[in-house]
Design a protein around this motif. Structure first.
Motif, PDB file in Angstrom:
ATOM      1  N   ILE A   1       0.793  -1.124   0.019  1.00 27.91           N
ATOM      2  CA  ILE A   1       0.165   0.069  -0.211  1.00 27.91           C
ATOM      3  C   ILE A   1       0.743   1.344  -0.305  1.00 27.91           C
ATOM      4  CG2 ILE A   1      -1.798   1.465   1.172  1.00 27.91           C
ATOM      5  CD1 ILE A   1      -2.457  -1.066   2.282  1.00 27.91           C
TER       6      ILE A   1
ATOM      7  N   ARG B   1       1.314   4.915   0.552  1.00 26.47           N
ATOM      8  CA  ARG B   1       0.477   6.498   0.954  1.00 26.47           C
ATOM      9  C   ARG B   1       0.847   7.372   1.141  1.00 26.47           C
ATOM     10  NH1 ARG B   1      -3.085   7.817   5.799  1.00 26.47           N
ATOM     11  NH2 ARG B   1      -3.903   5.007   5.315  1.00 26.47           N
TER      12      ARG B   1
ATOM     13  N   GLU C   1      -8.436   9.093   1.765  1.00 22.30           N
ATOM     14  CA  GLU C   1      -8.507   9.272   2.460  1.00 22.30           C
ATOM     15  C   GLU C   1      -8.986  10.773   3.102  1.00 22.30           C
ATOM     16  OE1 GLU C   1      -6.274   7.129   5.443  1.00 22.30           O
ATOM     17  OE2 GLU C   1      -5.867   8.833   6.595  1.00 22.30           O
TER      18      GLU C   1
ATOM     19  N   ASP D   1      -6.701   1.844   5.370  1.00 27.05           N
ATOM     20  CA  ASP D   1      -6.079   0.693   5.366  1.00 27.05           C
ATOM     21  C   ASP D   1      -6.470  -0.706   5.918  1.00 27.05           C
ATOM     22  OD1 ASP D   1      -4.277   2.375   5.756  1.00 27.05           O
ATOM     23  OD2 ASP D   1      -2.985   2.469   7.726  1.00 27.05           O
TER      24      ASP D   1
END
Length: 277
Positions: free
Chosen positions: A27, A29, A121, A210
């Motif tokens: 992932i 970010r 997000e 997440d």
């Protein structure tokens, strides 16, 4: 006659790198890190995001991209001070404005066409092109404190480019309500409109994002890339053409090694081992 200030004097400097990157467990970010300017999509911010997304497209270690932000604003959209400073140009900024809108369109289409799912997000306020960025992402998780708007009508500047992403993410009348009124929409309303997928308490936002990203990252990266591309393509077609197109996609997908492995693992009641081919 009072001289107009130069662009350099009118615009506060951005951080040297207005974007933070962290890769963990597949992932990536990306955190917008210019809270003093409410994470505006300045030249520097758009360039940093564009470069990070282009790198992510070709990196097999990256399965999912999350776009988050520091501070009380996800993004306030275009940097109006940066734009206004260019009204001093001989053409009153026409060429610069066209260039900036082109760069923004390229960034948004990069998000849409990235062969990896992109999750927004959103903890705070996402307005104008910031709301456009949320709408361009494949999924969005919002804190209960998040708010959204396309407020251009308040300053005589209709949010025409944000309209492209917004009208593809929410219903037509909901999109027009946001565009015509410029009013703030809270997280619960954004969920009802379809702009965000999930609304969670602010303290749980990062963990919820997440968890969603990890669920997606566990899937075959080839399958995700095929599905994301097909989703966008079929949405632009008529019904018969969409079925014809997706049927051909299914045939090619069935012949992929990951589909063979995934079906085999399901029949054998074991976990699949993805190869990305």
């Amino acid at each position: 006659m009072t001289a107009r200030p130069s662009p350099a004097a009118s615009v506060p400097p951005s951080p040297a790198v207005p974007l933070r990157e962290r890769l963990q467990d597949g992932i990536l970010r990306l955190t917008l890190a210019d809270p003093a300017r409410r994470n505006a999509l300045s030249e520097a911010m758009m360039a940093a995001l564009q470069a990070a997304l282009e790198r992510a497209a070709d990196d097999p270690a990256i399965r999912v991209v999350v776009i988050a932000a520091e501070g009380p604003a996800f993004s306030a959209g275009h940097d109006l001070k940066e734009l206004t400073a260019r009204r001093a140009d001989p053409d009153r900024g026409r060429a610069y404005f066209a260039d900036i809108m082109g760069r923004c369109a390229r960034l948004m289409t990069t998000v849409v066409r990235l062969p990896k799912p992109v999750v927004a997000e959103v903890a705070g306020v996402a307005t104008a092109a910031g709301c456009q960025l949320v709408a361009s992402c494949d999924l969005a998780v919002a804190a209960e404190t998040a708010r959204f708007s396309t407020p251009g009508v308040h300053i005589g500047l209709f949010c025409s480019t944000p309209m492209v992403a917004l009208s593809r993410a929410v219903g037509r009348k909901h999109a027009m309500e946001m565009l015509l009124t410029g009013e703030m929409v809270d997280a619960a309303t954004a969920f009802r409109f379809g702009l965000v997928n999930r609304v969670v308490p602010a303290a749980e936002l990062a963990a919820a994002t997440d968890a969603l990203a990890a669920t997606i990252a566990a899937k075959s990266p080839l399958t995700l890339a095929i599905g994301k591309k097909a989703f966008a393509a079929q949405a632009e077609k008529g019904l018969d053409a969409a079925y014809a197109y997706t049927a051909s996609v299914m045939v090619e997908n069935m012949l992929a090694r990951d589909a063979e492995e995934g079906i085999g693992a399901f029949l054998e009641k074991r976990e699949p081992r993805w190869e990305g081919r």
